[in-house]
Scaffold this active site. Structure first.
Site, PDB file in Angstrom:
ATOM      1  N   LYS A  99       0.796  -1.237   0.000  1.00 47.65           N
ATOM      2  CA  LYS A  99       0.000   0.000   0.000  1.00 47.65           C
ATOM      3  C   LYS A  99       0.828   1.286   0.000  1.00 47.65           C
ATOM      4  O   LYS A  99       0.391   2.295  -0.543  1.00 47.65           O
ATOM      5  CB  LYS A  99      -0.925   0.031   1.220  1.00 47.65           C
ATOM      6  N   ASP A 151      -9.981   3.389   2.521  1.00 48.69           N
ATOM      7  CA  ASP A 151     -10.073   2.731   3.835  1.00 48.69           C
ATOM      8  C   ASP A 151     -10.777   3.604   4.883  1.00 48.69           C
ATOM      9  O   ASP A 151     -11.653   3.121   5.601  1.00 48.69           O
ATOM     10  CB  ASP A 151      -8.671   2.359   4.351  1.00 48.69           C
TER      11      ASP A 151
END
Ligand code: ATR
Length: 281
Positions: free
Chosen positions: A71, A107
Site C-alpha cells: 500500500k 479505507d
C-alpha cells in the site's frame, strides 16, 4: 458470467493473497448489476511490484486494489494521487484513467460508511483508537474529518501514536487528540470514558490475544469496533459484549472500502448487501 474480449479486468495486488475475500465480493456485485467485469487476485512479490504496476498500463487493466505489503510502496509508480492517498501516504485502489495510473485510498471513508450503516455518527464522540499503523491512520483521519470530538491514540510504539496525533492536529485542529502507550496506566480510564473503542492493531488476529484493556472498562452505551474479521469475534469483542457494549468486526469496513473502490472503477453505486452476503454466507 461469460468472459469475452470486451470484459473489463480489475483485481487485487498483494503478497500473500490466497486468503483475500475481495474476488468473491466484487464478482458477486458485477453479476448483480450485470456489469461486464471480472475481478482476479494477483500474487505480486515485493520485488515485482514496479513491473506489476507498469504492467497494468501495458495491459490496459481497468483498476486494482492494493493490499499488504504494497500500500505504501506503490505510490512511487503512480501518476496521480487523491488528497486522501497523499495524506495517508498509502493507496488501496488504482484506476487507469486515459493512460494515467491514479491512486486512491478508500479505507478511511469505508470505515466511516460502515459506522454510519450501524447508525453511529462520530460527530463529537470520545474515541479510543488502539494502534497507529496504516489502518489506524486511515481510521483516525476519517474520524477527524467527520468531526470526532476527542481521539486518544494508544500504541505499543508511542512515537507512532505521537506522529499520528501531530498529523491530526495539522489536518483537524478542532479535534482534541492525545497519544498514549499501550502500557500507560491511564488507558483503562480512557477506555471506560470512550463512547467508541476501535482496535486497529493486529492483536487478536488468528489468535486468542487481546489488547491490554481492563474488562470492567466496557459498558452499555459503548460501541467496540475491532477491524479484525478473522476470527469474527475476537477476545476483545467477546469481552466487550459481555460488558454490555455493542460490537462490530472488520467485515463492515472490508465491504465499504470495497464498495467505494467498485464505484471508482464502474461509476455505479455498489450493491453493498450483495457484497456483504458474498463474504458472509
Ligand atoms: P496495518 O496496515 O494493518 O495497520 P501496520 O501498519 O503494520 O499494519 O500496523 C500494525 C499495528 O498493530 C501497529 O499499531 C502495531 O504497533 P507498533 O506500531 O508498536 O508496531 C500494532 N501491533 C502489532 N503487533 C502488536 C503486538 N503484539 N502488541 C501490540 N501492538 C501490536
Amino acid at each position: 458470467m461469460k468472459i469475452t474480449s470486451q470484459t473489463k479486468i480489475v483485481g487485487i495486488l498483494g503478497y500473500p493473497i490466497q486468503h483475500t475475500l475481495s474476488p468473491q465480493m466484487h464478482n458477486a456485485a458485477f453479476a448483480q448489476l450485470g456489469l461486464d467485469y471480472v475481478y482476479l487476485s494477483f500474487e505480486v512479490k515485493p520485488d515485482k511490484l514496479g513491473a506489476a504496476v507498469r504492467g497494468l498500463k501495458a495491459l490496459n487493466i481497468t483498476g486494482v486494489n492494493v493490499t499488504v505489503p504494497h500500500k505504501e510502496r506503490v505510490l512511487e509508480y503512480l501518476d496521480e494521487l487523491s488528497e486522501e492517498a497523499k495524506r495517508l501516504g498509502a493507496v488501496n485502489t488504482i484506476k487507469l484513467k486515459s493512460g494515467r495510473l491514479c491512486g486512491y485510498n478508500t479505507d478511511g471513508e469505508g470505515f466511516i460508511a460502515s459506522l454510519r450503516a450501524e447508525a453511529t455518527d462520530p460527530v463529537g464522540k470520545k474515541i479510543l483508537l488502539l494502534g497507529a499503523g496504516g489502518a489506524a491512520r486511515a481510521v483516525a483521519v476519517g474520524l477527524a474529518n467527520q468531526g470526532a470530538g476527542k481521539i486518544s491514540i494508544a500504541n505499543r510504539t508511542k512515537e507512532r501514536a505521537e506522529a499520528l496525533v501531530n498529523m491530526l492536529k495539522h489536518i483537524a485542529p478542532q479535534v482534541e487528540a492525545t497519544s498514549l502507550s499501550l502500557d500507560d496506566n491511564r488507558l483503562d480510564k480512557c477506555a471506560a470514558e470512550a463512547q467508541l473503542i476501535i482496535n486497529a492493531t493486529s492483536v487478536g488476529l488468528k489468535s486468542g490475544a487481546r489488547p491490554p484493556i481492563a474488562i470492567n472498562s466496557f459498558h452499555v452505551g459503548q460501541l467496540v469496533y475491532d477491524l479484525i474479521y478473522n476470527p469474527a469475534k475476537t477476545k476483545l469483542l467477546a469481552e466487550a459484549e459481555a460488558g454490555g457494549a455493542k460490537i462490530l468486526n472488520g467485515l463492515g469496513m472490508l465491504v465499504y472500502q470495497g464498495a467505494l473502490s467498485f464505484e471508482i472503477w464502474t461509476g455505479q453505486q455498489a450493491p453493498v448487501e450483495v457484497m456483504r452476503d458474498a463474504i458472509t454466507t
